[in-house]
Design a protein around this motif. Structure first.
Motif, PDB file in Angstrom:
ATOM      1  N   GLY A 192       0.866  -1.162   0.000  1.00  0.00           N
ATOM      2  CA  GLY A 192       0.000   0.000   0.000  1.00  0.00           C
ATOM      3  C   GLY A 192       0.906   1.216   0.000  1.00  0.00           C
ATOM      4  O   GLY A 192       0.965   1.962   0.965  1.00  0.00           O
ATOM      5  N   CYS A 193       1.654   1.368  -1.080  1.00  0.00           N
ATOM      6  CA  CYS A 193       2.704   2.381  -1.128  1.00  0.00           C
ATOM      7  C   CYS A 193       2.134   3.796  -1.220  1.00  0.00           C
ATOM      8  O   CYS A 193       1.095   4.018  -1.817  1.00  0.00           O
ATOM      9  N   PHE A 194       2.847   4.725  -0.615  1.00  0.00           N
ATOM     10  CA  PHE A 194       2.488   6.136  -0.675  1.00  0.00           C
ATOM     11  C   PHE A 194       3.735   6.980  -0.503  1.00  0.00           C
ATOM     12  O   PHE A 194       4.802   6.473  -0.180  1.00  0.00           O
ATOM     13  N   ASP A 195       3.611   8.268  -0.769  1.00  0.00           N
ATOM     14  CA  ASP A 195       4.757   9.177  -0.755  1.00  0.00           C
ATOM     15  C   ASP A 195       4.673  10.152   0.407  1.00  0.00           C
ATOM     16  O   ASP A 195       3.593  10.591   0.783  1.00  0.00           O
ATOM     17  N   LEU A 196       5.838  10.494   0.939  1.00  0.00           N
ATOM     18  CA  LEU A 196       5.964  11.567   1.927  1.00  0.00           C
ATOM     19  C   LEU A 196       6.839  12.652   1.314  1.00  0.00           C
ATOM     20  O   LEU A 196       7.811  12.363   0.622  1.00  0.00           O
ATOM     21  N   ASN A 197       6.494  13.882   1.565  1.00  0.00           N
ATOM     22  CA  ASN A 197       7.292  15.021   1.132  1.00  0.00           C
ATOM     23  C   ASN A 197       7.677  15.818   2.356  1.00  0.00           C
ATOM     24  O   ASN A 197       6.932  15.890   3.319  1.00  0.00           O
ATOM     25  N   GLY A 198       8.833  16.442   2.286  1.00  0.00           N
ATOM     26  CA  GLY A 198       9.252  17.237   3.424  1.00  0.00           C
ATOM     27  C   GLY A 198      10.587  17.884   3.169  1.00  0.00           C
ATOM     28  O   GLY A 198      11.022  18.045   2.031  1.00  0.00           O
ATOM     29  N   GLY A 199      11.241  18.242   4.229  1.00  0.00           N
ATOM     30  CA  GLY A 199      12.518  18.906   4.106  1.00  0.00           C
ATOM     31  C   GLY A 199      13.249  18.924   5.423  1.00  0.00           C
ATOM     32  O   GLY A 199      12.796  18.363   6.421  1.00  0.00           O
ATOM     33  N   GLY A 200      14.375  19.582   5.408  1.00  0.00           N
ATOM     34  CA  GLY A 200      15.176  19.650   6.606  1.00  0.00           C
ATOM     35  C   GLY A 200      16.167  20.785   6.544  1.00  0.00           C
ATOM     36  O   GLY A 200      16.342  21.430   5.509  1.00  0.00           O
ATOM     37  N   ILE A 201      16.781  21.002   7.661  1.00  0.00           N
ATOM     38  CA  ILE A 201      17.842  21.992   7.765  1.00  0.00           C
ATOM     39  C   ILE A 201      18.953  21.383   8.596  1.00  0.00           C
ATOM     40  O   ILE A 201      18.700  20.678   9.575  1.00  0.00           O
ATOM     41  N   SER A 202      20.172  21.610   8.162  1.00  0.00           N
ATOM     42  CA  SER A 202      21.319  21.114   8.916  1.00  0.00           C
ATOM     43  C   SER A 202      22.389  22.196   8.942  1.00  0.00           C
ATOM     44  O   SER A 202      22.419  23.076   8.083  1.00  0.00           O
ATOM     45  N   GLY A 203      23.217  22.119   9.934  1.00  0.00           N
ATOM     46  CA  GLY A 203      24.279  23.101  10.060  1.00  0.00           C
ATOM     47  C   GLY A 203      25.447  22.556  10.843  1.00  0.00           C
ATOM     48  O   GLY A 203      25.311  21.599  11.601  1.00  0.00           O
ATOM     49  N   ALA A 204      26.580  23.159  10.601  1.00  0.00           N
ATOM     50  CA  ALA A 204      27.800  22.779  11.306  1.00  0.00           C
ATOM     51  C   ALA A 204      28.534  24.046  11.718  1.00  0.00           C
ATOM     52  O   ALA A 204      28.535  25.038  10.987  1.00  0.00           O
ATOM     53  N   TRP A 205      29.146  23.995  12.876  1.00  0.00           N
ATOM     54  CA  TRP A 205      29.938  25.116  13.379  1.00  0.00           C
ATOM     55  C   TRP A 205      31.286  24.575  13.808  1.00  0.00           C
ATOM     56  O   TRP A 205      31.375  23.693  14.659  1.00  0.00           O
ATOM     57  N   ARG A 206      32.352  25.072  13.188  1.00  0.00           N
ATOM     58  CA  ARG A 206      33.697  24.603  13.507  1.00  0.00           C
ATOM     59  C   ARG A 206      34.201  25.313  14.747  1.00  0.00           C
ATOM     60  O   ARG A 206      34.294  26.530  14.794  1.00  0.00           O
ATOM     61  N   PHE A 207      34.532  24.524  15.758  1.00  0.00           N
ATOM     62  CA  PHE A 207      35.019  25.093  17.011  1.00  0.00           C
ATOM     63  C   PHE A 207      36.499  24.802  17.245  1.00  0.00           C
ATOM     64  O   PHE A 207      37.089  25.310  18.190  1.00  0.00           O
TER      65      PHE A 207
END
Length: 135
Positions: free
Chosen positions: A49-64
């Motif tokens: 019973g296949c279906f699709d999901l849509n979405g997104g994301g945010i990622s970040g990195a900080w060099r310390f």
């Protein structure tokens, strides 16, 4: 389905390699990425019973430190309706961890690749009628 997973893994690897292609000056402090996600899934194992999901994301990195960065990522996917039902599905995941940039002793040129390794840990939450369809 297996070929799609392999193709997706290759695309993700090439995307990460392309994102890492830059000569980072001493002033480099981090990065931010906004992503779009499309996920093809089913309701239960063995039931297509296949279906699709849509979405997104945010990622970040900080060099310390010279080679170390703190990394964080939040992703969200949504399906307005599933197969044979009008139920919805909402997935939220969050991860954080560390990234280590490998030395570039073997890479030369104007724009050498910057290989790195990272470890992320986190959790996730599912809500909506389809989140409980298998129980």
């Amino acid at each position: 389905m297996r070929m799609r997973a392999i193709a997706l893994a290759v695309v993700m690897f090439l995307g990460a390699a392309a994102a890492a292609v830059s000569q980072q000056p001493e002033t480099y402090r981090g990065d931010v990425a906004v992503t779009y996600h499309w996920v093809r899934t089913n309701t239960q194992p063995g039931d297509c019973g296949c279906f699709d999901l849509n979405g997104g994301g945010i990622s970040g990195a900080w060099r310390f430190h010279s080679r170390w960065s703190a990394v964080g990522e939040i992703n969200e996917e949504y399906a307005g309706s599933g197969p044979n039902t009008s139920g919805t599905l909402h997935l939220l995941s969050y991860m954080g961890g560390a990234r280590y940039q490998l030395p570039q002793v073997w890479l030369h040129g104007a724009h050498p690749l910057q290989p790195f390794g990272q470890v992320l840990v986190g959790g996730g939450h599912a809500s909506g009628a389809l989140a409980w369809a298998g129980e």
